[in-house]
Design an enzyme around this catalytic site. Structure first.
Site, PDB file in Angstrom:
ATOM      1  N   GLN A 106       0.826  -1.211   0.000  1.00 28.12           N
ATOM      2  CA  GLN A 106       0.000   0.000   0.000  1.00 28.12           C
ATOM      3  C   GLN A 106       0.857   1.257   0.000  1.00 28.12           C
ATOM      4  OE1 GLN A 106      -2.168   1.603   3.636  1.00 28.12           O
ATOM      5  NE2 GLN A 106      -3.817   0.480   2.658  1.00 28.12           N
ATOM      6  N   GLY A 107       0.442   2.270  -0.756  1.00 29.91           N
ATOM      7  CA  GLY A 107       1.105   3.567  -0.748  1.00 29.91           C
ATOM      8  C   GLY A 107       0.087   4.671  -0.520  1.00 29.91           C
TER       9      GLY A 107
ATOM     10  N   GLU B 138      -9.380  -3.096   5.003  1.00 28.20           N
ATOM     11  CA  GLU B 138      -8.144  -3.247   5.765  1.00 28.20           C
ATOM     12  C   GLU B 138      -8.464  -3.498   7.236  1.00 28.20           C
ATOM     13  OE1 GLU B 138      -3.929  -0.915   6.646  1.00 28.20           O
ATOM     14  OE2 GLU B 138      -5.572   0.139   5.662  1.00 28.20           O
TER      15      GLU B 138
END
Length: 385
Positions: free
Chosen positions: A116-117, A234
């Protein structure tokens, strides 16, 4: 096949195909994990909640719970990267047919690792303030900026990231969701060492990185609804996984208390009873979250409740473990006198960040207050839709 038959078959598979002891060398460990994920996929035991169309098992609710329980007990490798529980549901919901066909199966099999970014040095909890830009040039975007606190970015093949495609100050209305080749020219990944001594997080730099428009998920400037889907999954993805994991960890903590002769102490027994209650609540909350996803397709804001409950629980549990260890609680993993190779000390240090990652505890409380309980909005926070 009954649920009991399914449990027995799954348990037999996990025992019979167990990949063995975890290698110490990082390169060997990565290959070991990839091989295990391929074994799961090829045998039809990957993706308990995934649609069959993309290689998953599409299990009903009760069997997803069984799967997570048995998987945690078996002590087999977990998923690589963070794509399975976060990016995959987003792609399944918003991706094109071509994107689903191209991306999902390799992710599930472990052939591609995703990271993830999202967060940036000045856009962590206030994610709509992100500054990484993506300028469109024909059929490509040119990406420039920096991301930070990225789990698994050092081993990733694909970075699912948020970029500013709208004008400065457009906040959530100017965000797009891009998939970036982690090996593309202009991508630099640097490890960040934390309290444990490990480098579990990284920072990522983008310097004129070219990304095909075909690797944008959803519409340009329409990435914020995808963000909410990703963040919800998430927080939900960890619910049953963590419940199953901490069922085992609590049993091991109780055994530690026995070994140290502490179980006769009524205060110790009271704390252990409290943890037992909370780990059972964690399991029931995880079951409710999965049921919501099955019924509605999304975990919703209630996933913040689960997330907050888990992170405070794991911090409390490891603090208590160090109390049990007494002076041994200051010995790290490499000290020859450390109890159980310093695992409880390492867990204590690791969980200091639990109430920061995936949205701080304060953010979770705001979400619960406003979107679950219907309390007035915090006037100091920007409204995000």
């Amino acid at each position: 096949m009954t649920d009991d038959d399914f449990r027995a078959d799954l348990r037999a598979f996990l025992r019979g195909r167990h990949p063995g002891r975890r290698p110490k060398d990082s390169v060997e460990r990565l290959a070991w994990q990839r091989k295990w994920l391929a074994t799961l996929y090829d045998a039809g035991y990957a993706g308990p909640g995934w649609p069959r169309a993309y290689g998953g098992m599409d299990l009903p609710f009760a069997r997803q719970v069984i799967y997570q329980e048995e998987y945690a007990k078996a002590r087999v490798p977990g998923p690589l990267g963070t794509g399975l529980g976060i990016a995959a549901p987003t792609i399944i919901t918003y991706g094109t047919d071509e994107q689903k066909e191209r991306l999902l199966r390799p992710m599930l099999r472990g052939d591609s690792v995703w990271a993830q970014g999202y967060s940036e040095p000045e856009a962590g909890s206030d994610l709509p303030a992100l500054r990484t830009t993506a300028r469109r040039e024909g059929t490509e975007y040119v990406v420039n900026g920096q991301k930070v606190w990225n789990s698994s970015a050092d081993i990733a093949d694909i970075l699912y990231t948020l970029v500013r495609t709208g004008p400065p100050g457009s906040r959530q209305e100017g965000i797009s969701y891009l998939l970036v080749d982690a090996h593309a020219p202009g991508v630099t990944v640097r490890p960040l060492r934390d309290l444990t001594g490990d480098a579990r997080f990284c920072e990522i730099f983008f310097d004129d990185v070219r990304v095909p428009v075909a690797d944008r998920i959803g519409e340009e400037n329409g990435g914020w609804p995808l963000v909410r889907t990703s963040l919800g999954h998430e927080r939900a993805a960890g619910a049953m996984n963590q419940a199953a994991l901490y069922r085992r960890v609590l049993d091991e903590l109780i055994e530690l208390a026995r070994e140290r002769g502490a179980t006769a102490d009524p205060l110790v027994r009271d704390r252990l009873a409290d943890f037992e209650t909370r780990v059972r609540i964690m399991r029931l909350t995880g079951m409710r979250t999965i049921a919501d996803i099955i019924a509605k397709g999304e975990p919703g804001p209630a996933s913040s409740t689960s997330r907050l409950f888990i992170v405070t629980f794991e911090q409390d549990l490891h603090e208590f473990a160090l109390d049990l260890l007494g002076p041994y609680g200051i010995l790290g993993r490499h000290d020859p006198h450390a109890v159980q190779r310093g695992r409880w000390v390492w867990g204590f240090l690791r969980t200091r960040a639990s109430t920061i990652g995936a949205g701080t505890a304060e953010i979770q409380r705001n979400t619960i207050a406003e979107q679950v309980l219907g309390l007035p909005r915090d006037p100091t926070m920007e409204r995000t839709r």
